[in-house]
Design a protein around this motif. Sequence first.
Motif, mmCIF file in Angstrom:
data_model
loop_
_atom_site.group_PDB
_atom_site.id
_atom_site.type_symbol
_atom_site.label_atom_id
_atom_site.label_comp_id
_atom_site.label_asym_id
_atom_site.label_seq_id
_atom_site.Cartn_x
_atom_site.Cartn_y
_atom_site.Cartn_z
ATOM 1 N N ALA A 129 0.837 -1.203 0.000
ATOM 2 C CA ALA A 129 0.000 0.000 0.000
ATOM 3 C C ALA A 129 0.873 1.254 0.000
ATOM 4 C CB ALA A 129 -0.937 -0.001 1.209
ATOM 5 N N ASP A 130 1.955 1.244 0.794
ATOM 6 C CA ASP A 130 2.876 2.394 0.792
ATOM 7 C C ASP A 130 3.487 2.592 -0.582
ATOM 8 O OD1 ASP A 130 2.431 3.002 3.425
ATOM 9 O OD2 ASP A 130 4.258 2.021 4.173
ATOM 10 N N ALA A 131 3.898 1.515 -1.223
ATOM 11 C CA ALA A 131 4.478 1.620 -2.564
ATOM 12 C C ALA A 131 3.455 2.163 -3.554
ATOM 13 C CB ALA A 131 4.990 0.255 -3.029
ATOM 14 N N ALA A 132 2.214 1.728 -3.436
ATOM 15 C CA ALA A 132 1.163 2.215 -4.341
ATOM 16 C C ALA A 132 0.915 3.702 -4.136
ATOM 17 C CB ALA A 132 -0.131 1.425 -4.125
ATOM 18 N N VAL A 133 0.902 4.156 -2.895
ATOM 19 C CA VAL A 133 0.690 5.577 -2.618
ATOM 20 C C VAL A 133 1.841 6.400 -3.186
ATOM 21 C CG1 VAL A 133 0.606 7.291 -0.753
ATOM 22 C CG2 VAL A 133 -0.803 5.227 -0.624
ATOM 23 N N ALA A 169 -9.275 -0.079 -1.427
ATOM 24 C CA ALA A 169 -8.520 -0.299 -2.668
ATOM 25 C C ALA A 169 -9.335 0.149 -3.872
ATOM 26 C CB ALA A 169 -8.137 -1.774 -2.792
ATOM 27 N N GLN A 170 -10.621 -0.122 -3.867
ATOM 28 C CA GLN A 170 -11.475 0.302 -4.972
ATOM 29 C C GLN A 170 -11.539 1.822 -5.043
ATOM 30 O OE1 GLN A 170 -12.813 -1.706 -7.326
ATOM 31 N NE2 GLN A 170 -13.256 0.205 -8.349
ATOM 32 N N ASP A 171 -11.643 2.458 -3.885
ATOM 33 C CA ASP A 171 -11.657 3.924 -3.837
ATOM 34 C C ASP A 171 -10.353 4.491 -4.384
ATOM 35 O OD1 ASP A 171 -12.728 6.502 -3.050
ATOM 36 O OD2 ASP A 171 -11.220 6.459 -1.436
ATOM 37 N N MET A 172 -9.230 3.871 -4.005
ATOM 38 C CA MET A 172 -7.931 4.315 -4.500
ATOM 39 C C MET A 172 -7.848 4.146 -6.015
ATOM 40 S SD MET A 172 -4.080 2.981 -3.552
ATOM 41 C CE MET A 172 -4.384 3.052 -1.811
ATOM 42 N N VAL A 215 0.673 3.174 -12.622
ATOM 43 C CA VAL A 215 -0.075 3.264 -11.381
ATOM 44 C C VAL A 215 -1.203 2.244 -11.374
ATOM 45 C CG1 VAL A 215 -1.489 4.764 -9.947
ATOM 46 C CG2 VAL A 215 0.546 5.666 -11.059
ATOM 47 N N SER A 216 -1.855 2.082 -12.513
ATOM 48 C CA SER A 216 -2.921 1.089 -12.595
ATOM 49 C C SER A 216 -2.379 -0.300 -12.290
ATOM 50 C CB SER A 216 -3.554 1.098 -13.989
ATOM 51 O OG SER A 216 -4.181 2.328 -14.215
ATOM 52 N N ASP A 217 -1.188 -0.605 -12.780
ATOM 53 C CA ASP A 217 -0.564 -1.896 -12.478
ATOM 54 C C ASP A 217 -0.301 -2.017 -10.982
ATOM 55 O OD1 ASP A 217 1.480 -1.906 -15.499
ATOM 56 O OD2 ASP A 217 -0.614 -2.452 -15.180
ATOM 57 N N GLU A 218 0.144 -0.931 -10.368
ATOM 58 C CA GLU A 218 0.413 -0.939 -8.940
ATOM 59 C C GLU A 218 -0.875 -1.148 -8.154
ATOM 60 O OE1 GLU A 218 3.597 -0.707 -8.024
ATOM 61 O OE2 GLU A 218 3.094 -0.989 -5.932
ATOM 62 N N ARG A 232 -9.835 6.901 -7.662
ATOM 63 C CA ARG A 232 -9.144 8.195 -7.622
ATOM 64 C C ARG A 232 -8.002 8.237 -8.632
ATOM 65 N NH1 ARG A 232 -7.613 9.058 -1.647
ATOM 66 N NH2 ARG A 232 -7.836 6.832 -1.643
ATOM 67 N N VAL A 233 -7.275 7.130 -8.775
ATOM 68 C CA VAL A 233 -6.173 7.091 -9.743
ATOM 69 C C VAL A 233 -6.722 7.269 -11.157
ATOM 70 C CG1 VAL A 233 -4.483 5.545 -10.811
ATOM 71 C CG2 VAL A 233 -4.593 5.747 -8.338
ATOM 72 N N ARG A 234 -7.800 6.573 -11.465
ATOM 73 C CA ARG A 234 -8.411 6.723 -12.790
ATOM 74 C C ARG A 234 -8.839 8.161 -13.043
ATOM 75 N NH1 ARG A 234 -11.764 2.524 -11.536
ATOM 76 N NH2 ARG A 234 -10.556 0.658 -11.765
ATOM 77 N N ALA A 235 -9.456 8.780 -12.045
ATOM 78 C CA ALA A 235 -9.923 10.160 -12.201
ATOM 79 C C ALA A 235 -8.743 11.110 -12.415
ATOM 80 C CB ALA A 235 -10.728 10.590 -10.970
ATOM 81 N N ARG A 236 -7.661 10.940 -11.648
ATOM 82 C CA ARG A 236 -6.490 11.808 -11.823
ATOM 83 C C ARG A 236 -5.851 11.596 -13.189
ATOM 84 N NH1 ARG A 236 -3.043 12.527 -6.296
ATOM 85 N NH2 ARG A 236 -4.697 13.548 -5.133
#
Length: 142
Positions: free
Chosen positions: A19-23, A81-84, A44-47, A87-91
């Motif tokens: 999770a830290d690596a993904a953030v 995780a789904q929320d994250m 990021v999507s892969d992460e 947010r990544v998709r939106a950014r």
Amino acid sequence: MLTQNPKVRKEINHLHDNADAAVRQIKHAARDTRDAARDAAGPVSDEVRALIAQLQQTIDVLAHEGSAESMAAGRRLRMRAQDMADRVRARGADGMHWARDQVDVAVDHGRQRVVDSPLKAVGLAALAGAFIGLLLAGRRGE
């Protein structure tokens, strides 16, 4: 207590590291998207996918240990995780739209300059072509 179970503790620690690596990856992607005006959401999507897979593995371990508390924690982790991922998709989409707008503005500006000074534009194009021709001719002579 469930968290004192070595298997559960190992999975939770592994999940925390992922999770830290993904953030970190999300922060880098957001900065790259803004600074370089390019879509950096792919890595990021892969992460995020890797994080979701790790979450699923953690949920499986927690479920195997047989606790209703673990199932609730698994659901919360999955929702986070789904929320994250959302947010990544939106950014990524925001960055892509921003980059597209910037390219459109640059193209419109270039077109307007050609319309304002067509002879200057033709002269600059001829000069650039001559310069490239000289560079290519110099390479052949080497």
